[in-house]
Design a protein around this motif. Sequence first.
Motif, PDB file in Angstrom:
ATOM      1  N   PRO A   1       1.019  -1.272   0.006  1.00  0.00           N
ATOM      2  CA  PRO A   1       0.037  -0.055   0.312  1.00  0.00           C
ATOM      3  C   PRO A   1       1.013   1.356  -0.040  1.00  0.00           C
ATOM      4  CG  PRO A   1      -0.074  -1.003   2.244  1.00  0.00           C
ATOM      5  CD  PRO A   1       0.518  -2.159   1.171  1.00  0.00           C
ATOM      6  N   ASN A   2       0.353   2.288  -0.763  1.00  0.00           N
ATOM      7  CA  ASN A   2       1.131   3.460  -1.034  1.00  0.00           C
ATOM      8  C   ASN A   2       2.457   3.282  -1.388  1.00  0.00           C
ATOM      9  OD1 ASN A   2      -1.240   4.764   0.078  1.00  0.00           O
ATOM     10  ND2 ASN A   2      -0.547   4.487   2.152  1.00  0.00           N
ATOM     11  N   ARG A   3       2.909   2.359  -2.094  1.00  0.00           N
ATOM     12  CA  ARG A   3       4.048   2.311  -2.490  1.00  0.00           C
ATOM     13  C   ARG A   3       4.311   1.602  -4.050  1.00  0.00           C
ATOM     14  NH1 ARG A   3       8.021  -0.556   2.029  1.00  0.00           N
ATOM     15  NH2 ARG A   3       9.729   0.120   0.226  1.00  0.00           N
ATOM     16  N   LYS A   4       5.387   1.563  -4.527  1.00  0.00           N
ATOM     17  CA  LYS A   4       5.180   1.262  -6.017  1.00  0.00           C
ATOM     18  C   LYS A   4       5.884  -0.193  -5.998  1.00  0.00           C
ATOM     19  CE  LYS A   4       5.712   5.397  -8.550  1.00  0.00           C
ATOM     20  NZ  LYS A   4       6.529   6.332  -9.253  1.00  0.00           N
ATOM     21  N   THR A   5       6.392  -0.937  -4.734  1.00  0.00           N
ATOM     22  CA  THR A   5       7.083  -2.000  -4.788  1.00  0.00           C
ATOM     23  C   THR A   5       6.067  -3.189  -4.588  1.00  0.00           C
ATOM     24  OG1 THR A   5       7.267  -1.980  -2.478  1.00  0.00           O
ATOM     25  CG2 THR A   5       9.034  -1.063  -3.779  1.00  0.00           C
ATOM     26  N   TRP A   6       6.609  -4.333  -5.056  1.00  0.00           N
ATOM     27  CA  TRP A   6       5.690  -5.484  -5.021  1.00  0.00           C
ATOM     28  C   TRP A   6       6.406  -6.699  -3.910  1.00  0.00           C
ATOM     29  CZ3 TRP A   6       1.129  -6.851  -7.784  1.00  0.00           C
ATOM     30  CH2 TRP A   6       0.723  -5.762  -8.500  1.00  0.00           C
ATOM     31  N   LYS A   7       5.793  -7.585  -3.228  1.00  0.00           N
ATOM     32  CA  LYS A   7       6.041  -8.474  -2.300  1.00  0.00           C
ATOM     33  C   LYS A   7       5.712  -9.827  -2.623  1.00  0.00           C
ATOM     34  CE  LYS A   7       7.016  -9.193   2.575  1.00  0.00           C
ATOM     35  NZ  LYS A   7       6.576  -8.699   3.932  1.00  0.00           N
ATOM     36  N   LYS A   8       6.337 -10.802  -2.573  1.00  0.00           N
ATOM     37  CA  LYS A   8       6.027 -12.084  -2.637  1.00  0.00           C
ATOM     38  C   LYS A   8       5.586 -12.767  -1.632  1.00  0.00           C
ATOM     39  CE  LYS A   8       6.990 -16.264  -5.739  1.00  0.00           C
ATOM     40  NZ  LYS A   8       8.146 -16.806  -6.487  1.00  0.00           N
ATOM     41  N   VAL A   9       4.035 -13.346  -1.629  1.00  0.00           N
ATOM     42  CA  VAL A   9       3.523 -13.516  -0.205  1.00  0.00           C
ATOM     43  C   VAL A   9       2.933 -15.194  -0.323  1.00  0.00           C
ATOM     44  CG1 VAL A   9       1.927 -12.963   1.628  1.00  0.00           C
ATOM     45  CG2 VAL A   9       3.382 -11.181   0.391  1.00  0.00           C
ATOM     46  N   TYR A  10       2.750 -15.738   0.440  1.00  0.00           N
ATOM     47  CA  TYR A  10       2.040 -17.162   0.260  1.00  0.00           C
ATOM     48  C   TYR A  10       0.705 -16.545   0.748  1.00  0.00           C
ATOM     49  CZ  TYR A  10       1.803 -22.242  -0.215  1.00  0.00           C
ATOM     50  OH  TYR A  10       1.504 -23.602  -0.890  1.00  0.00           O
ATOM     51  N   PHE A  11      -0.505 -17.107  -0.246  1.00  0.00           N
ATOM     52  CA  PHE A  11      -1.759 -16.780   0.465  1.00  0.00           C
ATOM     53  C   PHE A  11      -2.381 -18.292   0.397  1.00  0.00           C
ATOM     54  CE2 PHE A  11      -0.641 -12.635  -1.320  1.00  0.00           C
ATOM     55  CZ  PHE A  11      -1.352 -11.963  -0.386  1.00  0.00           C
ATOM     56  N   PHE A  12      -3.604 -18.263   1.260  1.00  0.00           N
ATOM     57  CA  PHE A  12      -4.451 -19.220   1.297  1.00  0.00           C
ATOM     58  C   PHE A  12      -6.032 -18.785   1.182  1.00  0.00           C
ATOM     59  CE2 PHE A  12      -1.155 -20.227   4.003  1.00  0.00           C
ATOM     60  CZ  PHE A  12      -0.522 -21.603   3.605  1.00  0.00           C
ATOM     61  N   LEU A  13      -6.575 -19.407   0.265  1.00  0.00           N
ATOM     62  CA  LEU A  13      -7.969 -18.806  -0.023  1.00  0.00           C
ATOM     63  C   LEU A  13      -9.075 -20.232   0.551  1.00  0.00           C
ATOM     64  CD1 LEU A  13      -9.971 -16.916  -1.167  1.00  0.00           C
ATOM     65  CD2 LEU A  13      -9.844 -18.195  -3.231  1.00  0.00           C
TER      66      LEU A  13
END
Length: 523
Positions: free
Chosen positions: A232-244
């Motif tokens: 949020p409020n930044r141009k960077t991206w982060k790799k995260v492990y998600f569960f749905l």
Amino acid sequence: MMEVAGPWTEVFDGSDRKEASEDGAQTLLSGSSLTLASSARRSQPILITSNRVKSVDSLSSSIPPIPNPFPELCSPSKSPVLISSLPPPSSDKHLVKVFGEDNQSRSVWVCVRATARDVCHMLVQTAHCSDQENWALLEVHPTIGLERCLEDHEVVLDVQATWSLKGDTRLVFRKNYAKYEFFRKPVLFFPETMISDSADVGKGMTSSQLIQNLLRSGTCPEIQGFLHVKEPNRKTWKKVYFFLRRSGLYCSTKGSSKEPRHLQYVAELEDLNVYTVVNSRKLYGAPADFTFCIKPSKNPVRVQDLKILCAENEQTRTCWTSAFRLFKHGKQLQCNYQLSKSAPHSLEGTNLTDGKSKSEASLVAMDFSGKAGGRVIQSPMEAQNAEREEGRAWRRREALRCSLPNLNSGARPSSIHKTQPWFHGGVSRKEAQRLIEKQGLVDGMFLIRDSQQHAQCFVLSLCYQLKTKHYLVIPCEDGGRKYFTMDDGLTLFIDLLQLVEFHQINRGILPVCLKHPCVCVAL
């Protein structure tokens, strides 16, 4: 001064007035008329009595009426232009503006509880489309690059009520063959590597059986995997492990750990809508083109409220977006799918039918070479050999027909492909992929375009297993005649229309037959 030749009488409305003449003063008390001998100081207003009005009416009534030379333009009952511009007599109707793919719009009157399916059927009748299904109403936000296909049961006016009045959000009418494709080919949409290995997975059950059972019950398997998320409020991206899961979307704060102390709650599914992000690299600096986002469904679209996620490939993105839809709507999606299958595939009041509506599973290979009549070919190898032999016989017939001396070469010009809906001229490779993605990544979706790298060549862009493949169509000469080929001259076609017609019933070198032409609809 104004001279008056003779006596002049002025009528007053019951007023008392005094006037003086040049010779002397004359007093008038409560008089209604005045006689001037020679002059008047100024002109006075004249009251037009009702007698004059009646005389005018009698004069106009005496004139014969002039007939209307254009009664059809003044009669709302006979003028379609006036009818379409006037609101319906019912007060519960609302005007909805819908755009086509040519950026032209059409306004339709809909009732308060009209669903997306109802509006699509109205537009199908208006635009004289070839079938009633495989159409969709999309919610498009051009400025921020968001698109979402409305579910068939969603109320259109309720969706519009969440839009910002200052935004450029619009409804777009478009073909979409992939709305319920995960019901037809679930294993392709939910790869085994993305299905969660949680404790509720049935033991002794394969991935395909698990998916089939869950879809029939109106739910979806739990999905897991890495996604790039925009901070949020930044141009960077982060790799995260998600569960749905059914309870919501979670992310792990420590790698791919599922321990409760490492899981962080992200969002609840009931209040979310999932959107596809268009041109995400330019707008948000995404690491790949396979971007989607989630946002609260009841709030106006604001960039700060978007949770933008990016997948590694199209299959991964499609898996996540399909799982979001299934977890949110559940059994309702299956009801929509069954309703779309049971709907008639012809226009009301016409004899047009969709020849491609039957399932391929209902078609069988036949052999009519025997004397006893046709027989069903049971062996898959024999059916494949029969298809190959039929293709050779077809090529021999076409070669013989083209070699006849009395063939009228002008009867079928080489530029006939320019009039076909599947031909898109000089669009680029990326734009061709975008057009196919818009109308649904289903097997057999295709278009033909001019090659940008090879002069006088064409490219067949075909969708297969959620990927777009491109095949070069090369012109060649044989016996002084011009042909087109995709297999180095093994199969020759006199024009692109013949090439398409052949591959609609024979795969040839293609992985699947041509089924759905990618067309742009104009309202």
